[in-house]
Write a protein that holds these residues in place. Sequence first.
Motif, PDB file in Angstrom:
ATOM      1  N   ILE A 164      14.105   2.146   4.057  1.00 50.02           N
ATOM      2  CA  ILE A 164      13.446   1.669   2.842  1.00 50.02           C
ATOM      3  C   ILE A 164      12.674   2.788   2.159  1.00 50.02           C
ATOM      4  N   VAL A 165      12.990   3.015   0.897  1.00 46.56           N
ATOM      5  CA  VAL A 165      12.219   3.926   0.053  1.00 46.56           C
ATOM      6  C   VAL A 165      11.379   3.053  -0.864  1.00 46.56           C
ATOM      7  N   THR A 166      10.067   3.316  -0.904  1.00 48.21           N
ATOM      8  CA  THR A 166       9.169   2.543  -1.746  1.00 48.21           C
ATOM      9  C   THR A 166       8.383   3.483  -2.644  1.00 48.21           C
ATOM     10  N   ALA A 167       8.437   3.226  -3.931  1.00 51.06           N
ATOM     11  CA  ALA A 167       7.632   3.975  -4.899  1.00 51.06           C
ATOM     12  C   ALA A 167       6.664   2.991  -5.543  1.00 51.06           C
ATOM     13  N   THR A 168       5.373   3.348  -5.551  1.00 53.48           N
ATOM     14  CA  THR A 168       4.362   2.479  -6.153  1.00 53.48           C
ATOM     15  C   THR A 168       3.468   3.290  -7.066  1.00 53.48           C
ATOM     16  N   GLY A 169       2.850   2.600  -7.995  1.00 55.67           N
ATOM     17  CA  GLY A 169       1.922   3.255  -8.905  1.00 55.67           C
ATOM     18  C   GLY A 169       2.464   3.266 -10.322  1.00 55.67           C
ATOM     19  N   LYS A 170       1.984   4.193 -11.105  1.00 53.01           N
ATOM     20  CA  LYS A 170       2.402   4.314 -12.504  1.00 53.01           C
ATOM     21  C   LYS A 170       3.745   5.029 -12.546  1.00 53.01           C
ATOM     22  N   LEU A 171       4.825   4.239 -12.546  1.00 51.89           N
ATOM     23  CA  LEU A 171       6.175   4.772 -12.457  1.00 51.89           C
ATOM     24  C   LEU A 171       6.847   4.920 -13.817  1.00 51.89           C
ATOM     25  N   GLY A 172       6.282   4.337 -14.834  1.00 52.15           N
ATOM     26  CA  GLY A 172       6.843   4.432 -16.178  1.00 52.15           C
ATOM     27  C   GLY A 172       5.725   4.452 -17.207  1.00 52.15           C
ATOM     28  N   PHE A 173       6.083   4.808 -18.428  1.00 57.92           N
ATOM     29  CA  PHE A 173       5.079   4.926 -19.487  1.00 57.92           C
ATOM     30  C   PHE A 173       4.359   3.611 -19.762  1.00 57.92           C
ATOM     31  N   SER A 174       5.051   2.498 -19.599  1.00 60.59           N
ATOM     32  CA  SER A 174       4.473   1.203 -19.950  1.00 60.59           C
ATOM     33  C   SER A 174       3.896   0.455 -18.753  1.00 60.59           C
ATOM     34  N   SER A 175       3.905   1.053 -17.573  1.00 61.34           N
ATOM     35  CA  SER A 175       3.423   0.334 -16.397  1.00 61.34           C
ATOM     36  C   SER A 175       1.899   0.372 -16.314  1.00 61.34           C
ATOM     37  N   PHE A 176       1.355  -0.694 -15.741  1.00 52.15           N
ATOM     38  CA  PHE A 176      -0.082  -0.823 -15.528  1.00 52.15           C
ATOM     39  C   PHE A 176      -0.316  -1.060 -14.042  1.00 52.15           C
ATOM     40  N   PRO A 177      -0.452   0.009 -13.256  1.00 50.33           N
ATOM     41  CA  PRO A 177      -0.652  -0.160 -11.811  1.00 50.33           C
ATOM     42  C   PRO A 177      -2.000  -0.771 -11.498  1.00 50.33           C
ATOM     43  N   HIS A 178      -2.116  -1.286 -10.286  1.00 45.54           N
ATOM     44  CA  HIS A 178      -3.368  -1.916  -9.849  1.00 45.54           C
ATOM     45  C   HIS A 178      -4.527  -0.923  -9.882  1.00 45.54           C
ATOM     46  N   ARG A 179      -4.279   0.313  -9.492  1.00 45.34           N
ATOM     47  CA  ARG A 179      -5.319   1.338  -9.589  1.00 45.34           C
ATOM     48  C   ARG A 179      -5.181   1.986 -10.958  1.00 45.34           C
ATOM     49  N   GLY A 180      -6.256   2.173 -11.620  1.00 46.36           N
ATOM     50  CA  GLY A 180      -6.229   2.716 -12.967  1.00 46.36           C
ATOM     51  C   GLY A 180      -6.126   4.233 -13.034  1.00 46.36           C
ATOM     52  N   ASP A 181      -6.002   4.910 -11.899  1.00 46.41           N
ATOM     53  CA  ASP A 181      -6.009   6.369 -11.920  1.00 46.41           C
ATOM     54  C   ASP A 181      -4.638   6.989 -12.187  1.00 46.41           C
ATOM     55  N   GLY A 182      -3.594   6.171 -12.277  1.00 48.45           N
ATOM     56  CA  GLY A 182      -2.269   6.680 -12.598  1.00 48.45           C
ATOM     57  C   GLY A 182      -1.541   7.351 -11.449  1.00 48.45           C
ATOM     58  N   THR A 183      -2.063   7.220 -10.237  1.00 48.95           N
ATOM     59  CA  THR A 183      -1.415   7.863  -9.097  1.00 48.95           C
ATOM     60  C   THR A 183      -0.120   7.146  -8.721  1.00 48.95           C
ATOM     61  N   ARG A 184       0.725   7.882  -7.996  1.00 48.20           N
ATOM     62  CA  ARG A 184       1.993   7.353  -7.510  1.00 48.20           C
ATOM     63  C   ARG A 184       2.109   7.676  -6.027  1.00 48.20           C
ATOM     64  N   ASN A 185       2.758   6.801  -5.310  1.00 47.28           N
ATOM     65  CA  ASN A 185       3.055   7.037  -3.902  1.00 47.28           C
ATOM     66  C   ASN A 185       4.534   6.765  -3.673  1.00 47.28           C
ATOM     67  N   ILE A 186       5.187   7.648  -2.922  1.00 49.51           N
ATOM     68  CA  ILE A 186       6.577   7.436  -2.545  1.00 49.51           C
ATOM     69  C   ILE A 186       6.656   7.594  -1.033  1.00 49.51           C
ATOM     70  N   ASP A 187       7.140   6.555  -0.369  1.00 48.46           N
ATOM     71  CA  ASP A 187       7.204   6.519   1.084  1.00 48.46           C
ATOM     72  C   ASP A 187       8.624   6.150   1.521  1.00 48.46           C
ATOM     73  N   PHE A 188       8.938   6.499   2.770  1.00 42.66           N
ATOM     74  CA  PHE A 188      10.213   6.121   3.367  1.00 42.66           C
ATOM     75  C   PHE A 188       9.953   5.635   4.783  1.00 42.66           C
ATOM     76  N   ARG A 189      10.654   4.575   5.184  1.00 43.80           N
ATOM     77  CA  ARG A 189      10.513   4.038   6.531  1.00 43.80           C
ATOM     78  C   ARG A 189      11.890   3.705   7.083  1.00 43.80           C
ATOM     79  N   LEU A 190      12.126   4.150   8.317  1.00 42.55           N
ATOM     80  CA  LEU A 190      13.329   3.797   9.064  1.00 42.55           C
ATOM     81  C   LEU A 190      12.891   2.868  10.179  1.00 42.55           C
ATOM     82  N   GLY A 191      13.343   1.630  10.127  1.00 42.72           N
ATOM     83  CA  GLY A 191      12.876   0.638  11.097  1.00 42.72           C
ATOM     84  C   GLY A 191      13.924  -0.393  11.414  1.00 42.72           C
ATOM     85  N   GLY A 192      13.531  -1.350  12.225  1.00 45.66           N
ATOM     86  CA  GLY A 192      14.446  -2.412  12.602  1.00 45.66           C
ATOM     87  C   GLY A 192      13.717  -3.562  13.254  1.00 45.66           C
ATOM     88  N   LEU A 193      14.458  -4.641  13.461  1.00 48.17           N
ATOM     89  CA  LEU A 193      13.941  -5.848  14.091  1.00 48.17           C
ATOM     90  C   LEU A 193      14.942  -6.299  15.146  1.00 48.17           C
TER      91      LEU A 193
END
Length: 129
Positions: free
Chosen positions: A27-56
């Motif tokens: 799973i690749v997850t990108a969060t934050g201000k990813l586009g010009f029109s987005s309004f992320p929960h944090r107002g600082d405009g930061t972005r985070n991109i993470d990757f997880r390899l997992g299973g159940l």
Amino acid sequence: MYAFKVQINDQEPIIGGAEDLGVLTAIVTATGKLGFSSFPHRGDGTRNIDFRLGGLTTRGEENEDEHFTWLDATELKLGDRILIEIIETDTAHPIILVEAPGEVHDEKSYFEYCKQTYLELREKYEGNA
């Protein structure tokens, strides 16, 4: 067993898989201000991109299942490459995290879980406010 072989940039590949898995995720997850029109929960405009390899696991009714994590890459950035190869193998890399499936059965339990998580992470995200 089926497995995922994952390589991030030029790092050594990691193989995630286990004989008792019923779910395998990359799973690749990108969060934050990813586009010009987005309004992320944090107002600082930061972005985070993470990757997880997992299973159940799926071990049957008599045995408890578990969530496994082989790779948890945080703070990825633009230009990073993630190569995922679907393979069949007899061996995988060691699991770095094992967790019990977190089922929430009622609204009160979910509220308590969220409250506890908030209290644990409050200082990290709010500073000394």
